[in-house]
Scaffold this motif. Structure first.
Motif, short mmCIF file in Angstrom:
data_model
loop_
_atom_site.label_atom_id
_atom_site.label_comp_id
_atom_site.label_asym_id
_atom_site.label_seq_id
_atom_site.Cartn_x
_atom_site.Cartn_y
_atom_site.Cartn_z
N GLU A 41 0.65 -1.21 0.28
CA GLU A 41 0.13 0.23 -0.22
C GLU A 41 0.77 1.38 -0.59
O GLU A 41 0.73 2.40 -0.80
N SER A 42 2.27 1.42 0.60
CA SER A 42 2.62 2.13 0.40
C SER A 42 4.02 2.71 -0.94
O SER A 42 3.68 3.71 -1.05
N LEU A 45 1.25 4.13 -2.95
CA LEU A 45 0.44 5.69 -2.45
C LEU A 45 2.12 6.48 -3.11
O LEU A 45 1.58 7.68 -2.68
N SER A 82 4.70 8.09 2.52
CA SER A 82 3.99 7.04 1.89
C SER A 82 3.55 6.11 2.60
O SER A 82 2.93 5.43 3.19
N ALA A 86 0.29 4.37 5.39
CA ALA A 86 0.06 2.83 5.18
C ALA A 86 -0.03 2.33 6.76
O ALA A 86 -0.58 1.59 6.59
N GLY A 90 -4.40 3.90 7.00
CA GLY A 90 -4.21 4.13 5.07
C GLY A 90 -5.53 3.93 4.73
O GLY A 90 -6.13 5.03 5.06
N THR A 91 -5.11 3.81 3.48
CA THR A 91 -6.42 3.51 2.46
C THR A 91 -7.75 2.79 2.85
O THR A 91 -8.51 2.52 1.53
#
Length: 342
Positions: A41-42, A45, A82, A86, A90-91
């Motif tokens: 995820e990072s 991002l 980022s 994460a 996070g998203t």
């Protein structure tokens, strides 16, 4: 306890924390999966921030603050940002990946919880004594006969008492069984050995085998009468590389029984049939929920039916009914498989 080096992976310049995830995966696959998902995820991002910066660069042309040095430190800031984003809320991308990939971790349910049959460490294995085979006293007598002094009289007595042992042949199990009691007493020790750490109750395995074979009186055989030792009615599909026999079987289509020709797997022994049954359930994703209830005989039988193991709509109920038969009760000392309390 989590490795301290994994926490260092929250700093984008430290790769040692990422390497520590390999070690963590050997002990706690679920925790390692979550860390890897956050790292992915990072990266997502970081690419998103990179695209946003490129859009802003169009408006900063000619600005004396827009130098190579400022871009260098800006990129460092974005990469660390980022990783930090994460690592916190996070998203939600990491959570989605964990839910999806958890289904592919051996011994784990789709929600990330371990299966009932999963053994993570030695402490999870059963510590009860190994059940003694009813044939043990007879085998001990044969061994003692072989260890006696070599003389004509002793050899003759040994051959008369145990010709199979002297000849070096293993005891031959019957191709068909005369009674439910003989069926259970012969096959229950084999089921216990084959069950191993799968979590499947051996009594449930014998009950299902009794349903499939009519207590061993209707065994699957080839055209020449050769035994298949197939106790569970497992068909020989494209995944099977062993021998097979073709017979006419009854299948339920839209609730109606129909006669069909089908190929079934053939084994060298009954024990091979038990072991293949365990492997068949463990290697097929459709039976993941069945194994999750391995310690609940009634629920195990019900889920086995729901997963499509057999087309008989009353298949699960029949297995549970057989568990209460006197043959199984007598062989197990009057004990029925315990149901786990929810």
């Amino acid at each position: 306890m989590q490795d301290n080096r994994i926490a260092q992976a929250q700093v984008y310049t430290d790769l040692q924390g990422l390497n520590a995830l390999k070690t963590e995966a050997r002990h706690d696959k679920q925790a390692a999966l979550r860390q890897v998902a956050k790292q992915f995820e990072s990266l997502f991002l970081a690419e998103m921030l990179k695209s946003m910066r490129k859009a802003g660069d169009v408006l900063s042309e000619g600005n004396y603050m827009n130098s190579q040095q400022s871009k260098f430190y800006r990129d460092m800031f974005d990469k660390q940002l980022s990783v930090t984003l994460a690592g916190n809320q996070g998203t939600g991308l990491a959570d989605v990946m964990v839910r999806q990939l958890s289904q592919q971790i051996p011994g784990m349910q789709p929600d990330g919880q371990p299966l009932a049959a999963h053994r993570a460490s030695l402490a999870d294995y059963r510590r009860s004594a190994i059940p003694v085979s009813p044939q043990l006293p007879e085998q001990l007598n044969r061994v003692r006969a072989l260890e006696a002094p070599s003389s004509v009289a002793t050899d003759t007595a040994a051959q008369a008492a145990a010709p199979e042992a002297v000849a070096g042949d293993a005891p031959t199990l019957p191709a068909r069984f005369d009674s439910p009691e003989q069926f259970v007493q012969t096959l229950l020790p084999l089921a216990r050995r084959a069950a191993g750490d799968s979590g499947i109750d051996p009594q449930v395995m014998v009950a299902q085998a009794a349903l499939e074979t009519g207590w061993g009186k209707h065994m699957i055989e080839g055209e020449g009468g050769q035994p298949s030792h197939n106790l569970f009615g497992i068909k020989a599909d494209a995944r099977w590389a062993g021998g097979s026999v073709a017979i006419t079987t009854t299948e339920y289509r839209n609730g109606l029984p129909l006669k069909e020709q089908a190929d079934f797997r053939a084994y060298g022994s009954y024990e091979d049939s038990f072991r293949d049954y365990v492997d068949f359930l463990q290697s097929n994703p459709r039976y993941r929920d069945v194994l999750a209830a391995a310690d609940q005989p009634r629920e195990f039988a019900r889920r086995l039916q729901q997963a499509g193991y057999a087309t008989d709509p009353a298949y699960g109920q029949k297995i549970h009914s057989i568990l209460g038969r006197s043959a199984l009760m007598t062989a197990t000392g009057g004990e029925t498989p315990p149901e786990r309390e929810e």
